[in-house]
Design a protein around this motif. Structure first.
Motif, PDB file in Angstrom:
ATOM      1  N   GLN A 182      15.168  61.235 124.836  1.00  0.00           N
ATOM      2  CA  GLN A 182      15.742  61.403 123.500  1.00  0.00           C
ATOM      3  C   GLN A 182      14.690  61.238 122.404  1.00  0.00           C
ATOM      4  N   LEU A 183      13.561  61.922 122.587  1.00  0.00           N
ATOM      5  CA  LEU A 183      12.492  61.913 121.593  1.00  0.00           C
ATOM      6  C   LEU A 183      12.671  63.104 120.659  1.00  0.00           C
ATOM      7  N   SER A 184      12.150  62.994 119.462  1.00  0.00           N
ATOM      8  CA  SER A 184      12.363  64.039 118.460  1.00  0.00           C
ATOM      9  C   SER A 184      11.598  65.326 118.750  1.00  0.00           C
ATOM     10  N   SER A 185      10.512  65.250 119.518  1.00  0.00           N
ATOM     11  CA  SER A 185       9.736  66.454 119.802  1.00  0.00           C
ATOM     12  C   SER A 185       8.832  66.245 121.014  1.00  0.00           C
ATOM     13  N   SER A 186       8.234  67.335 121.440  1.00  0.00           N
ATOM     14  CA  SER A 186       7.245  67.283 122.519  1.00  0.00           C
ATOM     15  C   SER A 186       5.891  67.684 121.937  1.00  0.00           C
ATOM     16  N   ASN A 187       4.848  67.432 122.697  1.00  0.00           N
ATOM     17  CA  ASN A 187       3.513  67.813 122.221  1.00  0.00           C
ATOM     18  C   ASN A 187       2.648  68.406 123.335  1.00  0.00           C
ATOM     19  N   MET A 188       3.295  68.948 124.351  1.00  0.00           N
ATOM     20  CA  MET A 188       2.543  69.577 125.432  1.00  0.00           C
ATOM     21  C   MET A 188       2.268  71.028 125.077  1.00  0.00           C
ATOM     22  N   ALA A 189       1.022  71.411 125.179  1.00  0.00           N
ATOM     23  CA  ALA A 189       0.623  72.781 124.873  1.00  0.00           C
ATOM     24  C   ALA A 189       1.232  73.736 125.897  1.00  0.00           C
ATOM     25  N   SER A 190       1.520  74.946 125.466  1.00  0.00           N
ATOM     26  CA  SER A 190       2.088  75.935 126.380  1.00  0.00           C
ATOM     27  C   SER A 190       1.092  76.231 127.500  1.00  0.00           C
ATOM     28  N   GLY A 191       1.644  76.519 128.655  1.00  0.00           N
ATOM     29  CA  GLY A 191       0.806  76.810 129.815  1.00  0.00           C
ATOM     30  C   GLY A 191       0.548  75.603 130.701  1.00  0.00           C
ATOM     31  N   PHE A 192       0.814  74.402 130.194  1.00  0.00           N
ATOM     32  CA  PHE A 192       0.665  73.175 130.962  1.00  0.00           C
ATOM     33  C   PHE A 192       2.036  72.744 131.463  1.00  0.00           C
ATOM     34  N   MET A 193       2.090  72.116 132.627  1.00  0.00           N
ATOM     35  CA  MET A 193       3.344  71.578 133.126  1.00  0.00           C
ATOM     36  C   MET A 193       3.102  70.186 133.692  1.00  0.00           C
ATOM     37  N   ASP A 252      -6.771  59.695 131.543  1.00  0.00           N
ATOM     38  CA  ASP A 252      -7.024  60.197 130.184  1.00  0.00           C
ATOM     39  C   ASP A 252      -7.177  61.714 130.126  1.00  0.00           C
ATOM     40  N   GLY A 253      -7.291  62.345 131.274  1.00  0.00           N
ATOM     41  CA  GLY A 253      -7.392  63.799 131.322  1.00  0.00           C
ATOM     42  C   GLY A 253      -6.157  64.509 130.800  1.00  0.00           C
ATOM     43  N   VAL A 254      -5.021  63.808 130.774  1.00  0.00           N
ATOM     44  CA  VAL A 254      -3.785  64.433 130.289  1.00  0.00           C
ATOM     45  C   VAL A 254      -3.893  64.850 128.821  1.00  0.00           C
ATOM     46  N   THR A 255      -4.832  64.271 128.089  1.00  0.00           N
ATOM     47  CA  THR A 255      -4.995  64.657 126.680  1.00  0.00           C
ATOM     48  C   THR A 255      -5.487  66.097 126.533  1.00  0.00           C
ATOM     49  N   ASN A 256      -5.976  66.690 127.613  1.00  0.00           N
ATOM     50  CA  ASN A 256      -6.377  68.096 127.589  1.00  0.00           C
ATOM     51  C   ASN A 256      -5.185  69.018 127.369  1.00  0.00           C
ATOM     52  N   ALA A 257      -3.962  68.501 127.508  1.00  0.00           N
ATOM     53  CA  ALA A 257      -2.750  69.305 127.377  1.00  0.00           C
ATOM     54  C   ALA A 257      -2.040  69.122 126.041  1.00  0.00           C
ATOM     55  N   SER A 258      -2.645  68.438 125.104  1.00  0.00           N
ATOM     56  CA  SER A 258      -1.972  68.156 123.840  1.00  0.00           C
ATOM     57  C   SER A 258      -2.000  69.362 122.892  1.00  0.00           C
ATOM     58  N   SER A 259      -0.826  69.736 122.423  1.00  0.00           N
ATOM     59  CA  SER A 259      -0.728  70.812 121.433  1.00  0.00           C
ATOM     60  C   SER A 259      -1.139  70.335 120.042  1.00  0.00           C
ATOM     61  N   LEU A 260      -1.341  69.026 119.879  1.00  0.00           N
ATOM     62  CA  LEU A 260      -1.694  68.459 118.576  1.00  0.00           C
ATOM     63  C   LEU A 260      -3.198  68.247 118.399  1.00  0.00           C
ATOM     64  N   THR A 261      -3.991  68.701 119.367  1.00  0.00           N
ATOM     65  CA  THR A 261      -5.442  68.554 119.279  1.00  0.00           C
ATOM     66  C   THR A 261      -6.002  69.613 118.336  1.00  0.00           C
ATOM     67  N   VAL A 262      -6.727  69.176 117.321  1.00  0.00           N
ATOM     68  CA  VAL A 262      -7.332  70.093 116.365  1.00  0.00           C
ATOM     69  C   VAL A 262      -8.826  69.782 116.289  1.00  0.00           C
ATOM     70  N   PRO A 263      -9.640  70.553 117.007  1.00  0.00           N
ATOM     71  CA  PRO A 263     -11.082  70.287 116.969  1.00  0.00           C
ATOM     72  C   PRO A 263     -11.677  70.681 115.621  1.00  0.00           C
ATOM     73  N   ALA A 265     -12.841  74.737 121.208  1.00  0.00           N
ATOM     74  CA  ALA A 265     -11.396  74.498 121.310  1.00  0.00           C
ATOM     75  C   ALA A 265     -11.006  74.453 122.789  1.00  0.00           C
ATOM     76  N   LEU A 266     -11.136  73.290 123.382  1.00  0.00           N
ATOM     77  CA  LEU A 266     -10.982  73.145 124.825  1.00  0.00           C
ATOM     78  C   LEU A 266      -9.551  73.361 125.305  1.00  0.00           C
ATOM     79  N   VAL A 267      -8.560  72.885 124.581  1.00  0.00           N
ATOM     80  CA  VAL A 267      -7.171  73.093 124.996  1.00  0.00           C
ATOM     81  C   VAL A 267      -6.867  74.589 125.060  1.00  0.00           C
ATOM     82  N   THR A 268      -7.275  75.309 124.050  1.00  0.00           N
ATOM     83  CA  THR A 268      -7.080  76.759 124.020  1.00  0.00           C
ATOM     84  C   THR A 268      -7.833  77.435 125.155  1.00  0.00           C
ATOM     85  N   ALA A 269      -9.015  76.936 125.461  1.00  0.00           N
ATOM     86  CA  ALA A 269      -9.808  77.507 126.553  1.00  0.00           C
ATOM     87  C   ALA A 269      -9.102  77.333 127.901  1.00  0.00           C
TER      88      ALA A 269
END
Length: 130
Positions: free
Chosen positions: A99-110, A44-55, A61-65
Motif C-alpha cells: 500500500q505504497l503511493s508509488s513505485s520506482n522500478m525502471a521499465s524493463g527490470f523485474m 546494492d546492485g538493485v539501485t541499477n533499477a531505479s527510475s529515479l536515478t538522474v545522472p 546514463a547507466l540505468v538507460t543503458a
C-alpha cells in the motif's frame, strides 16, 4: 563453443566503477558468439533499477543503458526483491502489496527472489559477479 552467461551485479549504480564495468562486460559479451541470458542485481546492485536515478549531464546514463541492452538483446534484468525492498526499490506489484503511493522500478527490470538466481546457477555455463 557457445557459452551461456549470467551476470550478478552487487554494487550501486553510481559511486563505484563496478556496475559500469559489468555493463561494459555485458555489452561486449552480446557481441560475441556467447549468450547473455540475464543480469541479476543483488545487494546494492538493485539501485541499477531505479527510475529515479538522474545522472549529471557529463555522466553515463547507466540505468538507460541496461534498459537498452535488455530490449536490444533480450537480456532479462532481475533484481532481488528482498534486497530491493530494504533499499527502497519498489516495483508496481510491491507498491500495491504494501500500500505504497508509488513505485520506482525502471521499465524493463523485474523483481524476483534468490530462486531465480539459483536457477541461473544450474542452467548457465558461466556466472560472473561484479
Amino acid at each position: 563453443m557457445n557459452l551461456t552467461y549470467v551476470l550478478v551485479v552487487s554494487t550501486p549504480v553510481y559511486g563505484r566503477q563496478t556496475s559500469l564495468t559489468a555493463y561494459r562486460f555485458a555489452n561486449a559479451l552480446v557481441k560475441t558468439e556467447h549468450t547473455l541470458t540475464r543480469v541479476f542485481f543483488y545487494q546494492d546492485g538493485v539501485t541499477n533499477a531505479s527510475s529515479l536515478t538522474v545522472p549529471a549531464n557529463d555522466e553515463f546514463a547507466l540505468v538507460t543503458a541496461w534498459q537498452t541492452l535488455s530490449k536490444k538483446h533480450g537480456v532479462e534484468l532481475e533484481t532481488c526483491v528482498a534486497a530491493a525492498l530494504r533499499r527502497g526499490q519498489v516495483s508496481n506489484e510491491e507498491a500495491k502489496q504494501y500500500q505504497l503511493s508509488s513505485s520506482n522500478m525502471a521499465s524493463g527490470f523485474m523483481q524476483t527472489g534468490l530462486g531465480g538466481l539459483s536457477e541461473s546457477l544450474l542452467t548457465a555455463d558461466r556466472i560472473v559477479q561484479f
